[in-house]
Motif scaffolding. Structure first.
Motif, PDB file in Angstrom:
ATOM      1  N   CYS A  10       0.850  -1.185   0.000  1.00 14.11           N
ATOM      2  CA  CYS A  10       0.000   0.000   0.000  1.00 14.11           C
ATOM      3  C   CYS A  10       0.888   1.239   0.000  1.00 14.11           C
ATOM      4  O   CYS A  10       2.067   1.183   0.355  1.00 14.11           O
ATOM      5  CB  CYS A  10      -0.894  -0.037   1.245  1.00 14.11           C
ATOM      6  N   ARG A  11       0.316   2.365  -0.377  1.00 12.91           N
ATOM      7  CA  ARG A  11       1.089   3.619  -0.361  1.00 12.91           C
ATOM      8  C   ARG A  11       1.631   3.939   1.023  1.00 12.91           C
ATOM      9  O   ARG A  11       2.625   4.629   1.156  1.00 12.91           O
ATOM     10  CB  ARG A  11       0.208   4.765  -0.854  1.00 12.91           C
ATOM     11  N   THR A  32      -4.168   1.372  -2.763  1.00  8.08           N
ATOM     12  CA  THR A  32      -4.361   1.892  -1.409  1.00  8.08           C
ATOM     13  C   THR A  32      -5.156   0.863  -0.616  1.00  8.08           C
ATOM     14  O   THR A  32      -6.237   0.450  -1.042  1.00  8.08           O
ATOM     15  CB  THR A  32      -5.116   3.230  -1.431  1.00  8.08           C
ATOM     16  N   CYS A  36      -6.526   2.258   4.840  1.00 13.17           N
ATOM     17  CA  CYS A  36      -6.184   3.631   4.499  1.00 13.17           C
ATOM     18  C   CYS A  36      -7.342   4.323   3.784  1.00 13.17           C
ATOM     19  O   CYS A  36      -7.589   5.511   3.970  1.00 13.17           O
ATOM     20  CB  CYS A  36      -4.929   3.661   3.623  1.00 13.17           C
ATOM     21  N   ARG A  46      -3.809   9.950   7.394  1.00 18.90           N
ATOM     22  CA  ARG A  46      -3.267   8.639   7.053  1.00 18.90           C
ATOM     23  C   ARG A  46      -1.792   8.590   7.442  1.00 18.90           C
ATOM     24  O   ARG A  46      -1.047   9.530   7.175  1.00 18.90           O
ATOM     25  CB  ARG A  46      -3.415   8.406   5.547  1.00 18.90           C
TER      26      ARG A  46
END
Length: 382
Positions: A10-11, A32, A36, A46
């Protein structure tokens, strides 16, 4: 919404496994994660990066006299995926207290269903059968091993401790008869070259273990029993878990400690500990493991006689909270015990001895063939 095609992140840094659901935000091609997305939808900030990784890193060092200390493989699972618990504050609805309580209970049930947090996990007994592992000494005084006929020529074997009382003249067990064509295995060391036999344990005597449980999670004894049993089934090697020890773990542990364990090869040490005690466990490392070799003059005398498996107890507590926590935790112990009996990492993702953690919880074909070969070493009891 999308389904992740392969392992990615994920980012925010949270690892995502193949098949998991994720979302896309704006024009950003990076997936994402759902938690999140929930943060974004609720207007919560976040995190820049969550703690967690899927990698198992390795450092391996030779373990015979004149080389670096104990071969140790560093398993990076660390802090594995943090439990996905997400508590949500709910305002009282117009339905009154009863409705609010119903919603709260429903939210908890949904949360457990979504995130897989089996709060009573350790109350559910494992059904795995235990073979090849004995617990306790059964009255044998291993501090006073049986005498052995010393080589008349005064060779290197005269420097070895006497043969223990539970050793035999023949292998105590046999690995599976069936062979595999897989070559996806690698050995810590081989007796003389890349095509020679692997350095292995003496199959005519059991591998003795002692356990320092200072930081052991709930169920640690059963985890060790199940993992050792899986290794025994694959190798034919037999294990004896003697019991507890207060020996402080350190990675340069020597193969003989007569003051503590008597005139014999020291039992392998399994220690549930922390990075404060074992610095090699710092960061994202869940465990280290490796064997220790006997003194030798000729390659034919090379064999493993002791070893270490050090496990980060607090990390295992986190792992065991996951829905598949027991299987993942057991796989780590199996991985480290496999290092201790002589396997090192491979490049094939289908194997448990692969250097990255991709969620596998059982031995692959290559693992099993490598372990089978480690179970047919030479006997050193005569």
């Amino acid at each position: 919404m999308i389904h992740v095609e392969g392992p990615t992140q994920c980012r925010c840094g949270e690892p995502l496994r193949a098949g998991e659901r994720a979302g896309l935000v704006g024009d950003d091609p990076a997936p994402t994660c759902l938690w999140c997305l929930a943060d974004l939808q609720a207007g919560r900030p976040r995190p820049a990066r969550r703690k967690g990784t899927q990698q198992w890193e390795t450092t391996t060092r030779a373990g015979f006299p004149g080389s670096s200390p104990v071969p140790s493989s560093v398993t990076d699972l660390a802090h594995a995926r943090r439990s996905r618990q997400r508590r949500t504050r709910r305002t009282r609805s117009s339905g009154g207290p009863r409705t609010a309580i119903t919603l709260l209970v429903t939210a908890l049930v949904v949360e457990l269903a979504l995130w897989g947090r089996p709060l009573l996990f350790h109350d559910v007994p494992s059904t795995s059968a235990i073979t090849g592992v004995t617990v306790g000494s059964h009255g044998i005084d291993f501090a006073q091993p049986a005498p052995v006929q010393v080589d008349a020529g005064g060779g290197i074997r005269a420097m070895w401790p006497p043969v223990p009382a539970d050793a035999k003249d023949e292998p105590l067990g046999r690995p599976p008869f069936s062979h595999s064509t897989s070559t996806d295995y690698a050995f810590m060391q081989q007796t003389s070259g890349p095509t020679s036999a692997p350095v292995a344990w003496d199959p005519c005597r059991p591998i003795h273990l002692v356990v320092n449980a200072a930081e052991a999670p709930a169920g640690a004894d059963r985890l060790l029993l199940e993992a050792a049993s899986e290794v025994s089934r694959a190798t034919g090697l037999q294990f004896v878990i003697e019991g507890p020890t207060d020996e402080v773990p350190h990675s340069d542990r020597q193969p003989v400690d007569s003051a503590r364990y008597g005139n014999r090869w020291s039992p392998a040490l399994v220690a549930w500990t922390t990075p404060a005690v074992v610095p090699e466990l710092a960061g994202r490392v869940a465990g280290i493991g490796g064997p220790r070799g006997a003194t030798y003059a000729k390659n034919v005398d090379k064999h493993w006689v002791s070893g270490i498996v050090f496990l980060d107890g607090p990390t295992f507590v986190d792992i065991l909270r996951r829905s598949d926590g027991w299987a993942q935790a057991r796989a780590i112990v199996m991985h480290e015990l496999s290092h201790m009996v002589g396997l090192t990492h491979v490049q094939k993702p289908d194997e448990l001895m692969y250097s990255d953690n991709n969620g596998r919880t059982t031995f692959g074909k290559g693992d099993l063939e490598g372990l089978r070969r480690l179970g047919v070493g030479r006997c050193f009891t005569k």
